[in-house]
Scaffold this active site. Structure first.
Site, PDB file in Angstrom:
ATOM      1  N   SER A  84       0.850  -1.191   0.000  1.00 44.86           N
ATOM      2  CA  SER A  84       0.000   0.000   0.000  1.00 44.86           C
ATOM      3  C   SER A  84       0.885   1.240   0.000  1.00 44.86           C
ATOM      4  CB  SER A  84      -0.871   0.004   1.259  1.00 44.86           C
ATOM      5  OG  SER A  84      -0.041   0.187   2.400  1.00 44.86           O
ATOM      6  N   ASP A 103      -1.062  -1.770  -4.068  1.00 44.55           N
ATOM      7  CA  ASP A 103      -2.414  -1.871  -3.518  1.00 44.55           C
ATOM      8  C   ASP A 103      -3.011  -0.460  -3.380  1.00 44.55           C
ATOM      9  OD1 ASP A 103      -4.573  -3.212  -2.361  1.00 44.55           O
ATOM     10  OD2 ASP A 103      -3.710  -3.186  -0.343  1.00 44.55           O
ATOM     11  N   HIS A 104      -4.272  -0.311  -3.754  1.00 45.50           N
ATOM     12  CA  HIS A 104      -4.995   0.957  -3.578  1.00 45.50           C
ATOM     13  C   HIS A 104      -4.257   2.210  -4.040  1.00 45.50           C
ATOM     14  CE1 HIS A 104      -8.434  -0.748  -1.481  1.00 45.50           C
ATOM     15  NE2 HIS A 104      -7.587  -1.511  -0.817  1.00 45.50           N
ATOM     16  N   HIS A 111     -11.485  -7.423  -1.701  1.00 40.53           N
ATOM     17  CA  HIS A 111     -10.708  -6.742  -0.657  1.00 40.53           C
ATOM     18  C   HIS A 111     -11.352  -7.050   0.696  1.00 40.53           C
ATOM     19  CE1 HIS A 111      -8.018  -3.905  -2.917  1.00 40.53           C
ATOM     20  NE2 HIS A 111      -8.687  -4.514  -3.886  1.00 40.53           N
ATOM     21  N   GLY A 112     -10.650  -6.685   1.749  1.00 42.25           N
ATOM     22  CA  GLY A 112     -11.203  -6.868   3.086  1.00 42.25           C
ATOM     23  C   GLY A 112     -11.547  -8.317   3.362  1.00 42.25           C
ATOM     24  N   SER A 124      -9.836 -10.758   5.098  1.00 40.56           N
ATOM     25  CA  SER A 124      -9.300 -11.496   6.242  1.00 40.56           C
ATOM     26  C   SER A 124     -10.428 -12.224   6.955  1.00 40.56           C
ATOM     27  CB  SER A 124      -8.584 -10.546   7.220  1.00 40.56           C
ATOM     28  OG  SER A 124      -7.259 -10.326   6.789  1.00 40.56           O
ATOM     29  N   ASP A 164      -4.559  -8.805   4.766  1.00 44.49           N
ATOM     30  CA  ASP A 164      -3.549  -8.071   5.525  1.00 44.49           C
ATOM     31  C   ASP A 164      -3.783  -8.302   7.024  1.00 44.49           C
ATOM     32  OD1 ASP A 164      -1.849  -6.264   6.703  1.00 44.49           O
ATOM     33  OD2 ASP A 164      -2.434  -4.556   5.495  1.00 44.49           O
TER      34      ASP A 164
HETATM   35  P1  13P Z   1      -8.101  -7.136   5.329  1.00 45.39           P
HETATM   36  O1  13P Z   1      -8.042  -5.914   6.184  1.00 45.39           O
HETATM   37  O2  13P Z   1      -9.390  -7.867   5.486  1.00 45.39           O
HETATM   38  O3  13P Z   1      -6.937  -8.043   5.553  1.00 45.39           O
HETATM   39  O4  13P Z   1      -8.057  -6.655   3.790  1.00 45.39           O
HETATM   40  C1  13P Z   1      -6.845  -6.290   3.171  1.00 45.39           C
HETATM   41  C2  13P Z   1      -7.038  -5.619   1.852  1.00 45.39           C
HETATM   42  O5  13P Z   1      -8.099  -5.602   1.262  1.00 45.39           O
HETATM   43  C3  13P Z   1      -5.861  -4.946   1.267  1.00 45.39           C
HETATM   44  O6  13P Z   1      -6.156  -4.263   0.101  1.00 45.39           O
HETATM   45  O1  G3H Z   2      -5.952  -1.795   1.962  1.00 49.63           O
HETATM   46  C1  G3H Z   2      -5.626  -1.942   3.124  1.00 49.63           C
HETATM   47  C2  G3H Z   2      -4.459  -2.736   3.500  1.00 49.63           C
HETATM   48  O2  G3H Z   2      -4.789  -3.450   4.660  1.00 49.63           O
HETATM   49  C3  G3H Z   2      -3.242  -1.860   3.684  1.00 49.63           C
HETATM   50  O3  G3H Z   2      -3.365  -1.076   4.817  1.00 49.63           O
HETATM   51  O4  G3H Z   2      -2.829   1.269   4.164  1.00 49.63           O
HETATM   52  O5  G3H Z   2      -2.573   0.473   6.530  1.00 49.63           O
HETATM   53  O6  G3H Z   2      -0.991  -0.277   4.736  1.00 49.63           O
HETATM   54  P1  G3H Z   2      -2.391   0.175   5.072  1.00 49.63           P
HETATM   55 ZN    ZN Z   3      -8.033  -3.335  -0.015  1.00 50.66          ZN
HETATM   56 NA    NA Z   4      -5.415  -4.276  -4.427  1.00 54.31          NA
END
Ligand code: 13P
Ligand code: G3H
Ligand code: ZN
Ligand code: NA
Length: 328
Positions: A49, A82-83, A231-232, A234, A276
């Protein structure tokens, strides 16, 4: 070898499995992911990220991942941004050597204002034009991550929309998704189906009203050849929460995305599953335990070793559960 993400996702689609995409910020996380991939013969997507680039520093992140590629020459590795919050962020990642980028145009560059469809399409097309010339994969996002229980974005890690959202904003529309994919020509589409980032996703084990696998099926029916991204994702295992609590941590009651739901999603086009938080929880539990049980120890290697082992355990489990094992 460093490979494009498109190549891995195409293979995953052909063989009907999903690939966990783990976030990395430091050495131990990179090592944990690679050890687990080597042990299960799995392809690797490592993602960083903007926060990771800031924490580790661009050069450190680049060479950490490069070290992983060189140390495991037989494992295909994707280095994914990421993002990305703007085409400029994606350009920076490409210059740094990433083989895949996410242009997250679901939100404006401030990371909290919901973007218009036109804005999202425009920035995503810009990134596709820049990336595809270089053989770099592009992930886009349509719909806003957030909770269908509270109708709020996930502010926990600063990625979510501000204010109250509607059900339409929190669930990707299949028709709009079809138009978005066609007009942008992206490689992978992140969708919103009720998940959110961080540990606090659901106040109970999710059912269809708050985690819509049904919506994934509808999107997949409309776009059978598009690689979907969740995403999200976990799972927030209760035993990891319990370990953190046992050794002094303060974790409220919370639930993640059950692995069975992720396995169901993989049957309907989800090829990249972002994780993550589970690694964060695993490492924190292991460190808390070690320090509580060994109050006189102070060598960071001694507590980072069990933390790395705990992260590896999460990675091993997901490689097996998503069917990626054996496909390196
Ligand atoms: P989690 O917070 O559910 O692990 O998701 C991570 C994620 O989507 C990173 O882009
Ligand atoms: O997209 C979210 C990931 O968990 C990354 O998180 O921006 O705190 O590194 P972060
Ligand atoms: Zn994400
Ligand atoms: Na991504």
């Amino acid at each position: 070898a460093l490979v494009s993400m498109r190549q891995l996702l195409d293979h995953a689609a052909e063989h009907g499995y999903g690939i966990p995409a783990f976030n990395v910020n430091n050495l131990e996380q990179v090592q944990a992911i690679m050890e687990a991939a080597a042990q299960t013969d799995s392809p690797v997507i490592m993602q960083a990220s903007a926060g990771a680039r800031k924490y580790a520093g661009e050069g450190f992140l680049k060479y950490l991942i490069q070290a992983a590629v060189e140390s495991y020459p037989h494992i295909p590795v994707v280095m994914h941004q990421d993002h990305g919050q703007s085409p400029d962020v994606c350009r920076g990642a490409i210059e740094l050597g990433f083989s895949s980028v996410m242009m997250d145009g679901s939100l404006m560059a401030d990371g909290k204002t919901i973007a218009s469809y036109e804005y999202n399409l425009d920035v995503t097309r810009q990134v596709v034009a820049m990336a595809h010339k270089l053989g770099i994969t592009v992930e886009g996002e349509l719909g806003c991550l957030g909770s269908l229980e509270t109708m709020k974005g996930d502010k926990e890690d600063g990625h979510g929309a501000e204010g109250t959202m509607t059900r339409e904003q929190l669930l990707t529309d299949p028709e709009q998704a079809a138009d978005f994919v066609k007009q942008s020509q992206l490689d992978a589409l992140a969708i919103a189906v009720g998940t959110s980032h961080g540990a606090y996703k659901f106040t109970r084990k999710p059912t269809g009203d708050i985690l819509s696998v049904q919506r994934i099926k509808e999107i997949h029916a409309r776009l059978p050849n598009t690689h979907l991204v969740m995403h999200g994702s976990s799972s927030v295992p209760q035993e990891l929460l319990a370990e953190i609590r046992q050794f002094g941590g303060d974790m409220k009651e919370t639930y993640g995305v059950p692995v069975e739901e992720l396995q169901e999603a993989i049957k309907f086009g989800v090829r990249k599953v972002n994780i993550d938080t589970d690694i964060r929880l695993a490492m924190t539990g292991a460190i808390r335990r070690f320090l509580a049980e060994n109050p006189s120890k102070f060598d960071p290697r001694e507590y980072l070793k069990p933390a790395r082992e705990a992260a590896k355990k999460v990675c091993l489990a997901r490689y097996e559960q998503f069917g990626a094992a054996g496909h390196a």
